[in-house]
Enzyme design. Structure first.
Site, short mmCIF file in Angstrom:
data_model
loop_
_atom_site.label_atom_id
_atom_site.label_comp_id
_atom_site.label_asym_id
_atom_site.label_seq_id
_atom_site.Cartn_x
_atom_site.Cartn_y
_atom_site.Cartn_z
N VAL A 194 0.78 -1.23 0.10
CA VAL A 194 -0.07 0.14 0.08
C VAL A 194 0.80 1.36 0.15
O VAL A 194 2.03 1.08 0.43
CB VAL A 194 -0.91 0.10 1.26
N ALA A 244 6.13 -2.97 -8.67
CA ALA A 244 5.53 -1.65 -8.79
C ALA A 244 5.92 -0.58 -7.27
O ALA A 244 6.19 0.60 -7.56
CB ALA A 244 4.05 -1.66 -9.08
N LYS A 245 5.68 -1.22 -6.44
CA LYS A 245 5.73 -0.45 -5.02
C LYS A 245 7.14 -0.08 -4.73
O LYS A 245 7.46 0.90 -4.54
CB LYS A 245 5.40 -1.45 -3.85
N ILE A 246 8.14 -0.79 -5.29
CA ILE A 246 9.52 -0.80 -5.27
C ILE A 246 9.95 0.32 -6.07
O ILE A 246 10.77 1.29 -5.60
CB ILE A 246 10.36 -2.06 -5.27
#
Length: 252
Positions: free
Chosen positions: A99, A148-150
């Protein structure tokens, strides 16, 4: 989740951190295994790969077939790929769902949720995710949400690093720092990372957040592999992260 009418059972490695939810009506599980036996949907949010592995090594054997395991931590995509395989062998549905948005968005139920897993698991988990997320995106198979979060967090770190350099230049050439900060907020150089950095009295005031961003920049390096060489996001971010006092793995 409680406000949306779902029953909620919680467990925390630091018991005191669960007390607020217990006070609002959640049930406190006495162990990870107890949590797994009580719930058919479990969300995990701990700091790193080691923590996720520790919790999931106890959860997966105790969860009933057909249950859903969702990882909200930011960890290596390969860790999620392995967890997805182990869950499939046990008949458990798996989703990686890191998140973005921080505590304010979490309290408001407006987090951005990035999801990786099968379309069927994503659809099954969506009603729960919608209780705390407003932008919820399915990116592909397990691990893709972590990728994507990284990238997102490394971009945030790079933007803060560029802000660190920009305001250092302003100081050196004699441009008023406060005036320039306000100007950039309304100009083409603006970014969320710049606005966060511009509010800091000194870089080390961001020491706690910097440790988490450094972890994610290091995850980017692990994700890209040894042949990727220096990448632009890390190159932009690391001088700022060093200034906060965050310690790189190679320095430990």
């Amino acid at each position: 989740m409680l406000l949306a009418g779902h029953s909620l059972t919680v467990w925390a490695r630091r018991p005191e951190s669960a007390q607020d939810l217990v006070g609002k009506g959640a049930v406190l599980a006495q162990s990870v295994e107890d949590l797994a036996k009580t719930c058919d949907y479990v969300g995990v949010c701990v700091v790193d790969d080691a923590g996720v592995e520790d919790v999931c090594s106890k959860l997966i054997p105790a969860l009933a077939a057909g249950s859903v395991l969702v990882i909200h931590s930011t960890i290596l995509p390969s860790t999620c790929e392995d967890l997805a395989r182990r869950c499939a062998e046990a008949g458990i549905q798996f989703l990686d769902a890191p998140v973005s948005g921080g505590s304010p968005a979490a309290s408001a139920g407006t987090l951005t949720v990035m999801c990786g897993g099968t379309p069927e698991t994503f659809e099954h988990a969506l009603p729960v995710l919608q209780t705390f997320g407003s932008k919820i995106v399915h990116l592909g198979p397990a691990g893709s949400a972590q990728q994507a979060k990284i990238i997102n967090n490394s971009l945030m770190a790079a933007n803060m690093g560029l802000a660190f350099s920009a305001l250092d230049i302003a100081d050196k050439v004699g441009v008023d720092r406060a005036a320039l900060s306000d100007l950039i907020k309304h100009s083409s150089g603006r970014s969320f990372g710049f606005e966060v950095f511009a509010r800091l009295p000194t870089p080390d005031a961001f020491a706690h957040g910097a440790k988490l961003l450094l972890k994610d920049v290091e995850l980017l390096g692990s994700m890209l592999g040894p042949d990727a060489g220096a990448n632009a996001l890390a190159t932009a971010a690391l001088p700022f992260l060093d200034a906060t006092g965050a310690t790189r793995k190679t320095d430990r």
